[in-house]
Design an enzyme around this catalytic site. Structure first.
Site, PDB file in Angstrom:
ATOM      1  N   LYS A  50       0.830  -1.211   0.000  1.00 28.29           N
ATOM      2  CA  LYS A  50       0.000   0.000   0.000  1.00 28.29           C
ATOM      3  C   LYS A  50       0.864   1.261   0.000  1.00 28.29           C
ATOM      4  O   LYS A  50       0.566   2.221  -0.708  1.00 28.29           O
ATOM      5  CB  LYS A  50      -0.929   0.030   1.227  1.00 28.29           C
ATOM      6  CG  LYS A  50      -1.897  -1.129   1.308  1.00 28.29           C
ATOM      7  CD  LYS A  50      -2.919  -0.929   2.425  1.00 28.29           C
ATOM      8  CE  LYS A  50      -2.322  -0.877   3.830  1.00 28.29           C
ATOM      9  NZ  LYS A  50      -1.662  -2.136   4.242  1.00 28.29           N
TER      10      LYS A  50
ATOM     11  N   ARG B  45      -9.478   0.368   9.309  1.00 28.39           N
ATOM     12  CA  ARG B  45      -8.969  -0.955   9.675  1.00 28.39           C
ATOM     13  C   ARG B  45     -10.013  -1.805  10.374  1.00 28.39           C
ATOM     14  O   ARG B  45      -9.745  -2.961  10.698  1.00 28.39           O
ATOM     15  CB  ARG B  45      -7.765  -0.783  10.588  1.00 28.39           C
ATOM     16  CG  ARG B  45      -6.443  -0.624   9.791  1.00 28.39           C
ATOM     17  CD  ARG B  45      -5.439  -1.357  10.448  1.00 28.39           C
ATOM     18  NE  ARG B  45      -4.084  -1.572  10.235  1.00 28.39           N
ATOM     19  CZ  ARG B  45      -3.127  -0.893   9.683  1.00 28.39           C
ATOM     20  NH1 ARG B  45      -3.355   0.233   9.089  1.00 28.39           N
ATOM     21  NH2 ARG B  45      -1.905  -1.308   9.680  1.00 28.39           N
TER      22      ARG B  45
ATOM     23  N   ARG C  43      11.680  -6.697   5.172  1.00 31.74           N
ATOM     24  CA  ARG C  43      11.635  -5.257   4.874  1.00 31.74           C
ATOM     25  C   ARG C  43      12.628  -4.488   5.748  1.00 31.74           C
ATOM     26  O   ARG C  43      12.758  -4.745   6.945  1.00 31.74           O
ATOM     27  CB  ARG C  43      10.207  -4.764   5.148  1.00 31.74           C
ATOM     28  CG  ARG C  43      10.026  -3.283   4.938  1.00 31.74           C
ATOM     29  CD  ARG C  43       8.583  -2.928   4.731  1.00 31.74           C
ATOM     30  NE  ARG C  43       7.784  -3.012   5.946  1.00 31.74           N
ATOM     31  CZ  ARG C  43       6.498  -2.677   5.995  1.00 31.74           C
ATOM     32  NH1 ARG C  43       5.867  -2.287   4.903  1.00 31.74           N
ATOM     33  NH2 ARG C  43       5.816  -2.777   7.124  1.00 31.74           N
TER      34      ARG C  43
ATOM     35  N   ARG D  69      11.756  -2.144  11.004  1.00 29.77           N
ATOM     36  CA  ARG D  69      10.675  -1.546  11.790  1.00 29.77           C
ATOM     37  C   ARG D  69      10.421  -2.428  12.999  1.00 29.77           C
ATOM     38  O   ARG D  69      10.446  -3.645  12.889  1.00 29.77           O
ATOM     39  CB  ARG D  69       9.405  -1.478  10.935  1.00 29.77           C
ATOM     40  CG  ARG D  69       8.974  -0.073  10.616  1.00 29.77           C
ATOM     41  CD  ARG D  69       7.835  -0.069   9.635  1.00 29.77           C
ATOM     42  NE  ARG D  69       6.603  -0.619  10.188  1.00 29.77           N
ATOM     43  CZ  ARG D  69       5.418  -0.509   9.585  1.00 29.77           C
ATOM     44  NH1 ARG D  69       5.323   0.084   8.421  1.00 29.77           N
ATOM     45  NH2 ARG D  69       4.333  -1.014  10.138  1.00 29.77           N
TER      46      ARG D  69
ATOM     47  N   ARG E 171      -0.030  -9.008  13.672  1.00 30.04           N
ATOM     48  CA  ARG E 171      -0.624  -7.989  12.785  1.00 30.04           C
ATOM     49  C   ARG E 171      -1.513  -8.651  11.737  1.00 30.04           C
ATOM     50  O   ARG E 171      -2.570  -8.119  11.389  1.00 30.04           O
ATOM     51  CB  ARG E 171       0.475  -7.158  12.111  1.00 30.04           C
ATOM     52  CG  ARG E 171       1.114  -6.162  13.068  1.00 30.04           C
ATOM     53  CD  ARG E 171       2.430  -5.633  12.538  1.00 30.04           C
ATOM     54  NE  ARG E 171       2.272  -4.787  11.380  1.00 30.04           N
ATOM     55  CZ  ARG E 171       3.255  -4.543  10.502  1.00 30.04           C
ATOM     56  NH1 ARG E 171       4.434  -5.115  10.653  1.00 30.04           N
ATOM     57  NH2 ARG E 171       3.050  -3.746   9.491  1.00 30.04           N
TER      58      ARG E 171
END
Ligand code: AMP
Length: 211
Positions: free
Chosen positions: A16, A92, A126, A155, A166
């Site tokens: 996204k 969300r 990532r 992160r 998540r």
């Protein structure tokens, strides 16, 4: 013509952020992202809002959703100032989707469809350049410059344990949001398993056909 109102949905790691940056540049709209807004205000005192924890950080580092009251206020403020936007990371859950319907209308609702296996691989690999904000991946997109490679960070919520949580939170809370827009007949499904450039071609074409 007024600038388009674009919503982009998808699981964590669906791409996204990458596609929203492309959209913002190509269509001249603002990239409104609750994740970035919350990361910039992680230590904000929200204790007066009758929430379980006192800061967004405590929810985020566990992969849980920050309370609606906090997030709704961020989005309301950002959208009221934007002349056209791509909204990323919100809504969300169904309550947030109801709030959004009160705040604004939407021209396009995109959904980046990515398999679960690919999501886990993308998120745990990532890495972020803290100096430029650029996003890399240890396997798909490593930096060429060793200096950049040396300063990359993960992160805090991209560790395997938090990623699993998540994705669970996504399935429980956000998949019903995708179904909600699908039931309304406005969902534009994009194959997000493709390479970023191919996803972008589909995203761009879909927006051009819809506005
Ligand atoms: P993201 O960068 O979109 O993956 O968001 C990172 C974290 O910020 C999430 O795991 C949540 O803790 C929090 N967050 C972002 N957007 C929302 C939202 N719309 N509602 C609640 N929490 C959010």
């Amino acid at each position: 013509m007024a600038q388009p109102h674009i919503l982009i949905l998808g699981a964590p790691g669906a791409g996204k952020g990458t596609q929203s940056a492309n959209i913002a540049e190509e269509f001249g709209v603002e990239h409104v992202t609750t994740g970035d807004a919350l990361r910039a205000n992680k230590e904000m005192d929200i204790s007066d809002m009758d929430t379980e924890y006192d800061t967004p950080a405590e929810y985020m580092d566990q992969g849980e959703l920050v309370p609606d009251e906090v997030v709704n206020a961020i989005v309301d403020e950002a959208l009221s100032q934007a002349n056209g936007y791509v909204l990323d990371g919100y809504p969300r859950n169904l309550e947030q989707a109801e709030e959004l319907a009160e705040m604004t209308d939407l021209d396009v609702v995109l959904y980046l469809d990515v398999s679960e296996e690919e999501l886990v691989h993308r998120l745990t690999g990532r890495r972020l350049d803290p100096e430029t904000g650029d996003i890399y991946h240890v396997e798909y997109n490593p930096p060429e410059d060793p200096e950049v490679e040396g300063r990359l960070e993960q992160r805090e919520d991209d560790t395997e344990e938090t990623v699993t949580e998540r994705l669970r939170v996504y399935r429980e809370n956000t998949e019903p949001v995708v179904e909600h827009y699908d039931d309304e007949g406005v969902l534009e499904r994009i194959d997000g398993d493709q390479a970023p450039e191919e996803v972008w071609e589909d995203v761009k074409e879909t927006i051009e056909d819809s506005v």
